[in-house]
Every structure is written in C-alpha cells, then in structure tokens.
Write an enzyme that holds these catalytic residues in place. Structure first.
Site: not given
Ligand code: CAO
Length: 467
Positions: A437, A441
């Site tokens: 992350h 995204d």
C-alpha cells in the site's frame, strides 16, 4: 645425479598431461612415472592432498546444510563427479568435484551446517596434477534440478552443463569467451563447436531444428505431498531452524514491514471449467497435465501488461520503483521441503500450454526436493493456489521485493443468478489480493483484479490478446 640434486620445477607441457622440469628436463607423466634421459626413474603414487572448499554460491548465502554425501572416504572421484548435496535457505545445490583423485576426509556429518569458504572434503589429487592455489579454486556448484552449472569468471556469469564444460576444457576454450545461445545465455554444445569452427575454419553441419518436446507425463511414482501420520512422542523436542525454514523467517519478517492492502473478489469460472475439460485430454495427449493454474497465470500476465506497477519492485529505502520487463510469475508450491515459490519465467511470451509444461516440470522437481536457485529466484509477481488444498479466502503475504500477490480459493459449485435472474449452477472461486500500500492504491488493485477476472470468466477473450 642432476636429477637428484634439485627440487624439480615441473610445468605443464602443451595441452597433454605431461609435466616437464625446466631445470633437468625430466618428464613426469600423469600416472606419476618420472622419465629422465629415456629412463623410467620413479613412480609417484599420489599427488598433493587438497582441501576442497565450499565456495561462494551467490545470493548472499553464507552457510548450507549438508543433506547427502555421494562419496565416502577412500572413493575415487573424477572432475564433475557429484560430491554432495547441500541445501541453502534458497535452494538445493549439488557440489561437484574439481579434481580427479581420492577422497581422504569428509569434514561434515549429514545435517551439519557447512560454512562458505571452509573445506568440505580433502582430495588426494592424482600425481602430476597442477593444483590451483586455494585462492584460485572456484568450485562450480551444479543445480540439482537440471545439472546446469554456474561459474563467475571475471564478473561474467557463464552457465553450461558439466558435459559442455568438459568439452570446452578438452579443447582449451575459456567459457567466458563463448557467447551462449541457450536460455538465459546458457552455453550449449553447439556454441562450443561453433566457437571451435570459427577458430579452425571448419564448417559445421547446420544445427538440426529441435522441436519443443513436452516433458514426459508426471510419473505416478513421483510422490505428491501427502497428509502425514499423527505423531505422538510424549516429550517436547527442540531443533534448530534450517534451510528453507530459515528463508521463510527472513522473507516473512521483511514482508510484514510492508503495509499490506487486501482486496477480495469472486470469480465465476463456469466457462473456464468447461474449456479446461475440452483441452485437458488434448494436453495430456501431448504428455502435459493441464490444471487451472496456467490460465490463472496467463490471465495475470495479460493484466500486468495494463498495470505494470503490480509487476514492479521497490528498493529497501523506498526511493525508487523498478518496473520489471519480464513477467516471472511465482506460484506458491507445497513441496516435500515445505512452502517454496518457484516462478515461471517470461510468462508474457508463453502460451497457456507452455506455462503448463513449465508447471509440470516444477511440480516434479518440487515433489522430489530438487527445485534449484534458477527456478526459485527472480520472481516478479506471485499467485498462491491454496484452493487446491482447500479453503475459500486467504490473507497472502507479499514476497519482497515484489509488490503484489494473489491467493486463490477452492473452486466450488454454488447457486448464482444469471442475467435473466434465474438461479444457475456456477463454478465459483474467490481471490484474495495483497498489495504494497506504500506504492499501490486500492483502485489499481481492484481494476487489475477486474481485468484478471474478466479474462477468466470469458476465457475466449484471452485468445484476442495472446501474442
Ligand atoms: N479449486 C478446485 N480444484 C483445484 C484448484 C482449486 N483452486 N486448484 C487446482 N485444483 C484441481 C486441479 O485442477 C487438479 O484437478 P484434476 O486432477 O482434475 O486436474 C487437482 O486440483 C490437483 O491440482 P494440482 O495441485 O496438481 O495442480 P495446480 O496446477 O492446480 O496447482 C500448485 C499447482 C503447485 C499450486 C499446487 O499443487 C500447490 O502446491 N498448492 C498449494 C499452494 C500453497 O501451499 N499455498 C499457500 C502458500 S502460503 O503458505
């Protein structure tokens, strides 16, 4: 008299295995006989004893576990004979001899830990053999899976089978000077012959066209991992973590420093189940087992072409991102040695059938504990088919420096609504993605997953995008 008066300074004479003393002109033959003025003077029965060290096998490996000895003290060995099997935390490697001689000492018991740079065995070399200085000794570990050897020569990595190395050596050819035309630059027999031909002006017959032969169908005798029997010893036992377990500690500890983003979806594989049913017999007719995995892998590669950030790596300081050109798709494999993740190289260039061929090969190697470094390193993206064992969802852990991984659940027959609101029988599989992350995204992961799902739900659409 002259013969006895000095320490002989023997040096190799031409290409043949005869050494010549520059001071008195005596010859020493390979069998140890010394000839001076046409007279046989002595018989040297043995050469120096050389400690044969475990050299650097790359990948930062500092220690290995000795898994099996192929020799015992007193055995005669020739160059390239297998000495022992060692296992690092990355792969199994067969160590082969650099010398002709007799094994005088084994330094380790089976299961002991051997350190890089320390002797594995002492070899009494044959008389007359010019033994390289210890610092010069570069032992060539042979990959146990395909008997290919790797050698670092002045920073140039050459790969060739022991037979090719022998051919090169017999013809006094340095492998570092030969351009390999095999896979990953591997030097083939033809490369040596062509090199020789160029040197001698000989014209070689054209290399026959080799049709890609599928490997033999997986032998029923290859043991697949089975559920072990219950064990009850009645007492606690402690043992050190070794080999692949150690690697798992290192990789997974590093992995969990990465903030993981999880994303899950359901895929209707009804059409794919039908398609595989149609192709399975055809593939088996070519000697290759066709499971769902090659389709999952190919669909992932087609998706990665649209989302290259998922086939990337980030450096440790998270300053740079490298988009990988090759789709080397790893697959978590439950092997006789535990969890291993070999990868299918350059999936972007392979057909579904070619992926199946690779998968069959790796499964056979995995079942017999013979997956080597070449198969286990260089992965860029991973799929873990836990559903072949069971279960629906998982929480896969990224394999750094990769940035994404998918876990596939069991394909289940479940009721679902079709477009006319009718309840139909569907083959449903869940997929669970994890992504880094820090750089990926959720929307990117979801879009990739949608594309991957579309390919699998409408497998005919894959044909449109196949190269
Ligand atoms: N759902 C239902 N059936 C499945 C399935 C799934 N998700 N995946 C495979 N199958 C079926 C195959 O189609 C095959 O059936 P057929 O005999 O009818 O062809 C059968 O199960 C056996 O498949 P397989 O396991 O031999 O081959 P594969 O290509 O599907 O999988 C591999 C290969 C290496 C991924 C698998 O053997 C394996 O090791 N899975 C475990 C992975 C694992 O441990 N993950 C966890 C990692 S984290 O610790």
């Amino acid at each position: 008299p002259l013969f006895k008066m000095h320490a002989h300074n023997y040096s190799t004479c031409g290409k043949i295995r005869v050494v010549l003393c520059k001071l008195c002109g005596s010859y020493r033959l390979k069998n140890g006989c010394v000839i001076f003025n046409d007279h046989l003077l002595s018989l040297v029965t043995s050469g120096p004893i050389v400690p044969f060290k475990l050299s650097d096998i790359g990948e930062g490996i500092m220690e290995v576990t000795v898994k099996e000895w192929y020799v015992k003290e007193g055995d005669k060995v020739s160059q390239f004979d297998s000495i022992c099997e060692v296992q690092s935390d990355k792969a199994s490697v067969t160590i082969t001899s650099r010398y002709d001689g007799v094994i005088k000492k084994l330094y380790y018991e089976v299961d002991a830990t051997a350190l890089v740079g320390t002797p594995l065995v002492d070899i009494e070399t044959e008389p007359g053999l010019e033994v390289a200085h210890e610092e010069d000794v570069v032992e060539t570990p042979a990959m146990s899976n395909d008997e290919h050897t790797h050698q670092e020569i002045k920073g140039h990595k050459t790969q060739a089978t022991p037979a090719v190395r022998r051919l090169a050596m017999e013809n006094n050819i340095k492998l570092s000077e030969v351009v390999g035309t095999g896979r990953d630059g591997r030097i083939l027999k033809e490369d040596i012959l062509n090199f020789l031909a160029k040197q001698t002006g000989a014209i070689l017959p054209p290399t026959p066209f080799h049709e890609i032969q599928p490997p033999p169908p997986p032998s029923p005798s290859v043991p697949l991992p089975v559920i072990s029997r219950p064990v009850f010893t009645g007492k606690d036992s402690t043992e050190p973590l070794k080999g692949f377990h150690k690697a798992m500690v290192k990789t997974m500890t590093a992995a969990l420093k990465i903030p993981h983003f999880g994303y899950k979806d359901e895929v209707d594989l009804t059409r794919l189940v039908q398609l595989r049913k149609e192709l399975k017999g055809l593939s088996e007719g070519r000697g290759v087992k066709l499971s769902y995995m090659p389709f999952f892998i190919k669909a992932a590669s087609l998706g990665l072409l649209h989302f290259p950030i998922l086939n990337a790596s980030v450096d440790e300081a998270v300053q740079n991102i490298t988009y990988k050109a090759s789709h080397n798709i790893g697959l978590a494999m439950d092997t006789s040695q535990g969890l291993l993740v070999p990868n299918v190289k350059n999936v972007q260039l392979l057909s579904v059938f070619e992926i199946a061929v690779e998968l069959n090969r790796m499964q056979i190697l995995g079942a017999t504990g013979q997956l080597g470094t070449a198969d286990l390193t260089g992965g860029t993206f991973t799929l873990s088919n836990i559903g072949s064992i069971g279960g629906t969802y998982a929480k896969p852990v990224i394999l750094p420096p990769e940035v994404a991984i998918g876990a596939l659940g069991k394909i289940q027959v479940l009721p679902r609504f079709n477009s006319r609101d009718e309840v139909v029988k569907a083959h449903v599989m869940n997929v669970s993605w994890s992504a880094d992350h820090r750089i990926i995204d959720g929307a990117t992961m979801a879009r990739f997953s949608n594309l991957w799902r579309d390919y699998l739900e409408n497998p005919a659409s894959m044909v449109l995008d196949l190269k």
